[in-house]
Design an enzyme around this catalytic site. Structure first.
Site, PDB file in Angstrom:
ATOM      1  NE  ARG A 302      -3.438   2.640   2.413  1.00  0.00           N
ATOM      2  CZ  ARG A 302      -4.084   3.201   3.438  1.00  0.00           C
ATOM      3  NH1 ARG A 302      -3.955   2.709   4.640  1.00  0.00           N
ATOM      4  NH2 ARG A 302      -4.837   4.262   3.250  1.00  0.00           N
ATOM      5  CG  HIS A 303      -0.999   4.941  -0.954  1.00  0.00           C
ATOM      6  ND1 HIS A 303      -1.240   5.752   0.130  1.00  0.00           N
ATOM      7  CD2 HIS A 303      -2.218   4.534  -1.397  1.00  0.00           C
ATOM      8  CE1 HIS A 303      -2.544   5.844   0.337  1.00  0.00           C
ATOM      9  NE2 HIS A 303      -3.163   5.108  -0.581  1.00  0.00           N
ATOM     10  CG  HIS A 485      -4.944   2.243  -4.329  1.00  0.00           C
ATOM     11  ND1 HIS A 485      -4.803   3.608  -4.231  1.00  0.00           N
ATOM     12  CD2 HIS A 485      -4.811   1.955  -5.662  1.00  0.00           C
ATOM     13  CE1 HIS A 485      -4.605   4.135  -5.426  1.00  0.00           C
ATOM     14  NE2 HIS A 485      -4.610   3.154  -6.313  1.00  0.00           N
TER      15      HIS A 485
END
Length: 556
Positions: A302-303, A485
């Site tokens: 995930r970012h 995400h």
């Protein structure tokens, strides 16, 4: 003051039916098993029976109850402050239809209302927000109370009707039960284990009728009374040493299940040590590098921390009348790349904070220390994901080794974007910003095709991400890094490991447990068979740091 005479009071009976709630979302298929267990209960056993009086807020009728898992300081007048220990009432429709992750809620603690990020909360049982008014002990038990070490009567959290003599009797009454600390295992250190058997000999003897009663439950009711009468004779034949050793073993097992910090006096930690002592990896003899050579792996990340979720509505305060970016906090980026639609384009395409960049680089450095080999890099076109990917590659000392392939099929759920695909930075704009993207890459899903997915269902979203991941696997060899995400960690792996797509509510519950820079890994264990495995590197955890207002020091 005017007196009111001949006033009457009208009382009407409360006819609304009341009910007892077993548990939040209790599975109906387990009811018969629970009922069978209840029928075996013997009220004469050592137990605690309490009568509790709760009240519930009438606003709960049409609301969900969420507990605060991350604090949030409001940056706008319409935002709600989130405090650990508070509960928030949220509308189901608002949660389901939120396109940006923000909803309006009501604080259980203060009664205030305002907007808040849903992913800072977690849905919990409605009963958690009930108010306890009174607790009355219905029986004299042989074990400590669940709420107190005393046999107490509580009104609004205060002990009443307990004088000094009663307290002494209560303390003597509970001396025959195991202390709370021992039940939790905190007393079972190296020194106390040597004397625990002696302690158990003293404390367990009065409680041995539990074992007798448990065995008597298998007999008809007529035979139970006679067997309980012979309790003292049977106690003599029971082996206290076996009971003591069993309790020690159970408590020690509980202790092993806890999350432990590196113990003092043990062997030096390996580079791949984690806080979990139950990991399969900790039992492996071979090196991680050898394991990665043996089985192909896909790393999904995930970012990092994003500006909009950290600072709220930031664009009006960070751009002047000429649309020039102005940094307003040290955690904000020093500068932003030029884009055609600025500042509007940043609304749905937020950059990372400096903390977010650091999170990603830490993760990359940890993967490097674990000798993780990456052969292909794919990324969601969102700028926050591209930044995360670049910082991770920097930590891996591989920034200039790879050209990042931007894949629209990896983007998050389009139901959150009713206006269509965000206005992402173009490839020329990314190259100008020194982003090493692959300009020759032909994505599996085009932006125009992604725009057609605006009304996709949860299952269709899972399928889109899964099909994209499957095509990436089929067209490459070696290990793959995907940066996207929170949902991606589940949507790209769920069907790959043979599980069914989750429902909307299940997906929301899962993504609340996936913080920034979380890393999920699937490993190929056969021809086309994949399984989730524990990451080689440690996770990154930190507390939230609220904004400092210097003028608070000037207050008198």
């Amino acid at each position: 003051v005017k007196e009111v005479s001949n006033s009457t009071i009208s009382l009407e009976p409360h006819v609304k039916s009341l009910h007892l709630t077993l548990a939040y979302q209790f599975p109906q298929n387990q009811f018969n098993a629970l009922k069978a267990l209840v029928e075996l209960l013997d009220a004469s056993c050592a137990s605690n029976w309490e009568l509790r009086l709760y009240s519930r807020d009438p606003r709960l009728t049409t609301k969900q109850v969420h507990k605060v898992v991350y604090p949030h300081s409001p940056h706008e007048i319409d935002e709600l402050e989130l405090r650990i220990g508070d509960y928030i009432y949220l509308s189901t429709d608002a949660v389901d239809n939120s396109c940006d992750g923000w909803v309006e809620g009501i604080s259980w603690l203060t009664g205030s209302s305002g907007h808040l990020p849903v992913n800072y909360t977690e849905r919990t049982a409605e009963s958690d927000a009930w108010t306890l008014h009174r607790v009355v002990q219905l029986s004299k038990s042989m074990t400590p109370s669940l709420t107190s070490a005393e046999d107490i009567d509580i009104v609004d959290g205060r002990s009443i009707s307990i004088d000094h003599d009663e307290r002494e009797r209560s303390c003597l009454h509970h001396q025959i039960g195991l202390p709370h600390e021992m039940l939790e295992g905190s007393l079972l250190n190296d020194e106390s284990e040597k004397s625990v058997e002696k302690y158990l000999r003293k404390t367990l003897e009065p409680c041995l009728d539990l074992s007798v009663t448990q065995n008597s439950n298998k007999l008809p009711k007529s035979g139970r009374t006679s067997q309980l009468v012979q309790c003292s004779k049977q106690q003599e034949s029971l082996n206290l040493e076996n009971i003591a050793s069993h309790v020690i073993e159970v408590a020690a097992r509980r202790k092993e299940m806890e999350i432990l910090v590196e113990p003092i006096g043990f062997t030096a930690p390996r580079y791949d040590d984690t806080l979990s002592i139950d990991s399969e990896r900790s039992q492996e003899v071979g090196s991680l590098e050898a394991a990665s050579d043996k089985n192909r792996r896909m790393y999904i990340m995930r970012h990092g921390e994003r500006v909009d979720f950290t600072f709220g509505t930031w664009i009006p305060y960070c751009f002047d009348e000429f649309n020039n970016y102005l940094r307003k906090d040290l955690n904000m980026p020093k500068k932003l790349p030029r884009r055609q639609r600025s500042p509007e384009g940043w609304q749905n395409d937020s950059p990372l904070t400096n903390i977010g960049l650091f999170q990603a680089k830490l993760t990359g450095e940890a993967l490097l220390e674990c000798n993780v080999r990456i052969d292909h890099v794919y990324c969601s076109p969102a700028y926050r994901c591209i930044q995360t990917c670049i910082s991770t590659l920097e930590g891996l000392n591989s920034r200039h080794k790879f050209k990042i392939k931007l894949e629209p099929g990896l983007f998050e759920w389009m139901a959150w974007y009713p206006d269509g695909v965000p206005d992402w930075l173009s490839k020329p704009e990314l190259l100008e910003a020194d982003c090493n993207v692959d300009t020759n890459y032909d994505p599996f899903m085009s932006v125009s095709k992604l725009n057609d997915c605006i009304k996709e269902t949860t299952e269709e979203f899972y399928t889109r991400n899964y099909e994209t991941a499957r095509k990436i696997i089929e067209t490459t060899r070696g290990n793959i890094l995907i940066v996207a995400h929170a949902t991606t960690l589940d949507t790209c792996t769920r069907q790959l490991i043979g599980a069914e797509p989750r429902s909307t509510n299940e997906l929301r519950q899962v993504i609340h447990k996936i913080p920034y820079c979380s890393l999920g890994i699937v490993e190929e264990v056969g021809s086309g068979n994949w399984k989730l495995v524990e990451p080689e590197c440690l996770p990154v955890t930190h507390s939230k740091n609220p904004r400092f207002e210097w003028n608070a020091l000037t207050a008198t």
